[in-house]
Design a protein around this motif. Sequence first.
Motif, PDB file in Angstrom:
ATOM      1  N   GLN A   1      36.866  13.735  41.255  1.00 49.12           N
ATOM      2  CA  GLN A   1      36.680  14.680  40.157  1.00 49.12           C
ATOM      3  C   GLN A   1      37.591  15.901  40.338  1.00 49.12           C
ATOM      4  OE1 GLN A   1      35.130  12.716  37.689  1.00 49.12           O
ATOM      5  NE2 GLN A   1      34.593  14.793  37.099  1.00 49.12           N
ATOM      6  N   PHE A   2      37.728  16.350  41.603  1.00 51.49           N
ATOM      7  CA  PHE A   2      38.596  17.493  41.886  1.00 51.49           C
ATOM      8  C   PHE A   2      40.051  17.148  41.580  1.00 51.49           C
ATOM      9  CE2 PHE A   2      41.038  20.143  44.909  1.00 51.49           C
ATOM     10  CZ  PHE A   2      40.687  21.382  44.408  1.00 51.49           C
ATOM     11  N   ASP A   3      40.471  15.943  41.969  1.00 42.93           N
ATOM     12  CA  ASP A   3      41.834  15.496  41.665  1.00 42.93           C
ATOM     13  C   ASP A   3      42.065  15.440  40.161  1.00 42.93           C
ATOM     14  OD1 ASP A   3      42.519  15.253  44.328  1.00 42.93           O
ATOM     15  OD2 ASP A   3      41.987  13.121  44.432  1.00 42.93           O
ATOM     16  N   LYS A   4      41.066  14.976  39.434  1.00 45.56           N
ATOM     17  CA  LYS A   4      41.191  14.906  37.970  1.00 45.56           C
ATOM     18  C   LYS A   4      41.348  16.300  37.373  1.00 45.56           C
ATOM     19  CE  LYS A   4      38.711  10.566  37.310  1.00 45.56           C
ATOM     20  NZ  LYS A   4      37.533   9.920  36.704  1.00 45.56           N
ATOM     21  N   ARG A   5      40.599  17.271  37.897  1.00 47.13           N
ATOM     22  CA  ARG A   5      40.722  18.638  37.389  1.00 47.13           C
ATOM     23  C   ARG A   5      42.090  19.216  37.706  1.00 47.13           C
ATOM     24  NH1 ARG A   5      35.017  21.548  37.317  1.00 47.13           N
ATOM     25  NH2 ARG A   5      33.760  19.695  37.014  1.00 47.13           N
ATOM     26  N   ILE A   6      42.612  18.902  38.894  1.00 44.57           N
ATOM     27  CA  ILE A   6      43.947  19.373  39.252  1.00 44.57           C
ATOM     28  C   ILE A   6      44.991  18.736  38.327  1.00 44.57           C
ATOM     29  CG2 ILE A   6      45.739  19.215  41.028  1.00 44.57           C
ATOM     30  CD1 ILE A   6      43.609  19.726  43.097  1.00 44.57           C
ATOM     31  N   LEU A   7      44.846  17.442  38.068  1.00 38.71           N
ATOM     32  CA  LEU A   7      45.783  16.762  37.172  1.00 38.71           C
ATOM     33  C   LEU A   7      45.742  17.367  35.767  1.00 38.71           C
ATOM     34  CD1 LEU A   7      45.167  13.099  38.345  1.00 38.71           C
ATOM     35  CD2 LEU A   7      47.316  14.350  38.560  1.00 38.71           C
ATOM     36  N   LEU A   8      44.573  17.766  35.310  1.00 39.78           N
ATOM     37  CA  LEU A   8      44.462  18.414  34.001  1.00 39.78           C
ATOM     38  C   LEU A   8      45.074  19.818  34.026  1.00 39.78           C
ATOM     39  CD1 LEU A   8      40.866  17.464  32.832  1.00 39.78           C
ATOM     40  CD2 LEU A   8      43.026  16.661  31.898  1.00 39.78           C
ATOM     41  N   TRP A   9      44.763  20.581  35.079  1.00 48.85           N
ATOM     42  CA  TRP A   9      45.232  21.965  35.164  1.00 48.85           C
ATOM     43  C   TRP A   9      46.747  22.047  35.266  1.00 48.85           C
ATOM     44  CZ3 TRP A   9      45.836  25.580  39.717  1.00 48.85           C
ATOM     45  CH2 TRP A   9      45.892  26.908  39.294  1.00 48.85           C
ATOM     46  N   THR A  10      47.349  21.092  35.964  1.00 53.88           N
ATOM     47  CA  THR A  10      48.804  21.108  36.134  1.00 53.88           C
ATOM     48  C   THR A  10      49.534  20.515  34.942  1.00 53.88           C
ATOM     49  OG1 THR A  10      48.703  19.039  37.366  1.00 53.88           O
ATOM     50  CG2 THR A  10      48.716  21.083  38.644  1.00 53.88           C
ATOM     51  N   GLY A  11      48.809  19.956  33.997  1.00 50.83           N
ATOM     52  CA  GLY A  11      49.437  19.463  32.783  1.00 50.83           C
ATOM     53  C   GLY A  11      49.910  18.025  32.836  1.00 50.83           C
ATOM     54  N   ARG A  12      49.482  17.265  33.839  1.00 55.64           N
ATOM     55  CA  ARG A  12      49.877  15.853  33.901  1.00 55.64           C
ATOM     56  C   ARG A  12      49.226  15.050  32.779  1.00 55.64           C
ATOM     57  NH1 ARG A  12      53.892  14.041  37.500  1.00 55.64           N
ATOM     58  NH2 ARG A  12      54.010  15.644  39.091  1.00 55.64           N
ATOM     59  N   PHE A  13      47.976  15.393  32.474  1.00 54.42           N
ATOM     60  CA  PHE A  13      47.229  14.723  31.407  1.00 54.42           C
ATOM     61  C   PHE A  13      46.597  15.786  30.526  1.00 54.42           C
ATOM     62  CE2 PHE A  13      47.275  11.780  35.004  1.00 54.42           C
ATOM     63  CZ  PHE A  13      47.779  10.646  34.400  1.00 54.42           C
ATOM     64  N   LYS A  14      46.338  15.426  29.278  1.00 52.32           N
ATOM     65  CA  LYS A  14      45.789  16.384  28.315  1.00 52.32           C
ATOM     66  C   LYS A  14      44.260  16.409  28.305  1.00 52.32           C
ATOM     67  CE  LYS A  14      49.786  17.622  27.007  1.00 52.32           C
ATOM     68  NZ  LYS A  14      50.311  18.834  27.588  1.00 52.32           N
ATOM     69  N   ALA A  15      43.613  15.276  28.606  1.00 47.98           N
ATOM     70  CA  ALA A  15      42.147  15.204  28.595  1.00 47.98           C
ATOM     71  C   ALA A  15      41.680  14.324  29.750  1.00 47.98           C
ATOM     72  CB  ALA A  15      41.655  14.643  27.263  1.00 47.98           C
ATOM     73  N   MET A  16      40.400  14.472  30.114  1.00 49.43           N
ATOM     74  CA  MET A  16      39.841  13.670  31.208  1.00 49.43           C
ATOM     75  C   MET A  16      39.883  12.184  30.876  1.00 49.43           C
ATOM     76  SD  MET A  16      38.562  15.000  34.018  1.00 49.43           S
ATOM     77  CE  MET A  16      37.174  15.795  34.736  1.00 49.43           C
TER      78      MET A  16
END
Length: 163
Positions: free
Chosen positions: A72-87
Motif C-alpha cells: 500500500q505504501f509503494d502504491k501511494r509513492i507511485l501515485l505521489w510521484t506521478g507514475r499512475f493517476k489512480a490506485m
Amino acid sequence: MLATVGSLLRLRLGRIPCCAPGAPPEAERRPVASLWPRGRPRYSSGGSPGGSEPPGSAGKVHRVPAEHKPSQFDKRILLWTGRFKAMEDIPPRIPPEMIDAARNKARVKACYIMIGLTIIACFAVIASAKRAAERHESLTSWNLAKKAKWREEAALAAQAKAK
C-alpha cells in the motif's frame, strides 16, 4: 635461491605465471581471460568465483524476481510521484526498477519539502525576534529576571527554614 625463484616466476600482466620448472611454455602464453568459461556469468557474491559449482549446489546465486507486488505504501509513492493517476491504474505486479525510481523521486520531493519548511521557519523566527525587539525583550533580560526570581525563592525558603 631468490634469484632462481624469481626466474621461475615470470609474472606478466594478463598471463598465467609459469611456476613449475616443467610447465609447458604455451601455458604462459594463454591469457587469463580464456580461463573463464564463455557465456557463463561471473558472480562475485557467494559461491565460488566464475560459477564453477554445479547448478544445483548449495552455493546457488539467488536472483531478484522480475516482478514485485507493491505494498500500500509503494502504491501511494507511485501515485505521489506521478507514475499512475489512480490506485486502480496500478497493476498487481510491477518491475522493481519502477518502484526504486519512484522511491528515489519521493525521497527527493520530501527533501525539497523539508528545505522549504526550514526556510519558512527561519523567516518566522526572524519575524518573532523583530517583534520581541520592538517590545524590548531579549534572552538576556529573560535570563536575568528568571535568576532574580530564583534568588527571591531561595531567600524565602531560607527564611522559612530559619524559623
